[in-house]
Design a protein around this motif. Structure first.
Motif, PDB file in Angstrom:
ATOM      1  N   UNK A  56       0.829  -1.204   0.000  1.00  0.00           N
ATOM      2  CA  UNK A  56       0.000   0.000   0.000  1.00  0.00           C
ATOM      3  C   UNK A  56       0.866   1.259   0.000  1.00  0.00           C
ATOM      4  N   UNK A  57       1.957   1.226   0.791  1.00  0.00           N
ATOM      5  CA  UNK A  57       2.858   2.385   0.838  1.00  0.00           C
ATOM      6  C   UNK A  57       3.516   2.608  -0.521  1.00  0.00           C
ATOM      7  N   UNK A  58       3.926   1.514  -1.165  1.00  0.00           N
ATOM      8  CA  UNK A  58       4.546   1.634  -2.485  1.00  0.00           C
ATOM      9  C   UNK A  58       3.544   2.163  -3.508  1.00  0.00           C
ATOM     10  N   UNK A  75       1.592   6.592  -6.845  1.00  0.00           N
ATOM     11  CA  UNK A  75       0.502   7.495  -7.226  1.00  0.00           C
ATOM     12  C   UNK A  75       0.912   8.949  -7.025  1.00  0.00           C
ATOM     13  N   UNK A  76       1.538   9.231  -5.867  1.00  0.00           N
ATOM     14  CA  UNK A  76       1.981  10.600  -5.592  1.00  0.00           C
ATOM     15  C   UNK A  76       3.020  11.054  -6.610  1.00  0.00           C
ATOM     16  N   UNK A  77       3.898  10.129  -7.017  1.00  0.00           N
ATOM     17  CA  UNK A  77       4.916  10.473  -8.010  1.00  0.00           C
ATOM     18  C   UNK A  77       4.273  10.763  -9.365  1.00  0.00           C
ATOM     19  N   UNK A  78       3.259   9.961  -9.731  1.00  0.00           N
ATOM     20  CA  UNK A  78       2.557  10.211 -10.997  1.00  0.00           C
ATOM     21  C   UNK A  78       1.856  11.564 -10.969  1.00  0.00           C
TER      22      UNK A  78
END
Length: 229
Positions: free
Chosen positions: A102-104, A109-112
């Motif tokens: 989930x953390x990955x 998602x945040x990076x995208x």
């Protein structure tokens, strides 16, 4: 000299367990099981040793197999305790793996989202700079002699901070307006459009070659309107 029998190894291993010399106990049980894989004594003793070592999975397997060969109540009590520890350890491992996944996923998602925001901001900045450069180089869009359909848009005179075609210091409110316009952002995602805008930004004189391209001119007109033309 005759080698010890599996039972001798198993009994010595049992003595080691009572002394909490569990590594030695496991070693003797391994030797016993090499000679007799079905030695219930060796299996249960090794399971008990592994219990004290905290090797819950291996302990559970040894005890279960030993009990299937020769069941006894004392080992059953130990097996129940080990089963509880095994279940807890397994649940903890599963939970940790899930949290890691989930953390990955969140990080990806945040990076995208971050990259998409950077790309949108860069596209908006490039578009504004190109439109400003084109307007400055042409002395104002209609100042080129009156372009059809432009409605006499006054000369933009370039945007502040252009410095002859560099990236402008775009006011935050203007940048937000550019980035919040879906049709504008969609147009700037097209390679052809971005190539034209970048060319105009680096060489305002190149603007004239796109006068008859409705896609480029519609975008430039819209940008001019947003920038107060």
């Amino acid at each position: 000299m005759k080698a010890p029998s599996p039972l001798v190894y198993a009994k010595r291993a049992d003595a080691y367990v009572k002394q909490r010399k569990c590594v030695s106990a496991v070693r003797d049980c391994d030797a016993a099981l090499e000679m007799n894989p079905d030695s219930a004594k060796a299996l249960k003793t090794r399971g008990l040793a592994r219990r004290y070592l905290g090797h819950w999975t291996r302990a559970q397997l040894d005890l279960a197999r030993g009990q299937s060969i020769d069941y006894d109540e004392q080992t059953a009590a130990t097996q129940k305790l080990v089963q509880g520890k095994f279940d807890k350890a397994r649940s903890s491992t599963i939970r940790a793996k899930k949290q890691k996944r989930e953390a990955e996923a969140r990080a990806e998602k945040e990076e995208r989202i971050r990259k998409a925001a950077e790309e949108r901001e860069a596209a908006a900045g490039a578009a504004a700079a190109a439109a400003g450069a084109a307007g400055a180089g042409a002395g104002g869009f209609p100042g080129m002699g009156g372009m059809p359909g432009m409605g006499g848009m006054p000369g933009m005179g370039g945007m502040p901070g252009m410095g002859g075609g560099g990236m402008p210091n775009i006011p935050p409110e203007l940048l937000n307006t550019l980035m919040s316009d879906p049709s504008l952002m969609a147009a700037m995602q097209k390679p052809k459009v971005m190539a034209a805008l970048q060319e105009c930004m680096s060489n305002p004189a190149a603007f004239t070659k796109y006068q008859n391209d409705p896609e480029i001119m519609d975008l430039v007109k819209k940008l001019g309107g947003l920038m107060g033309g």
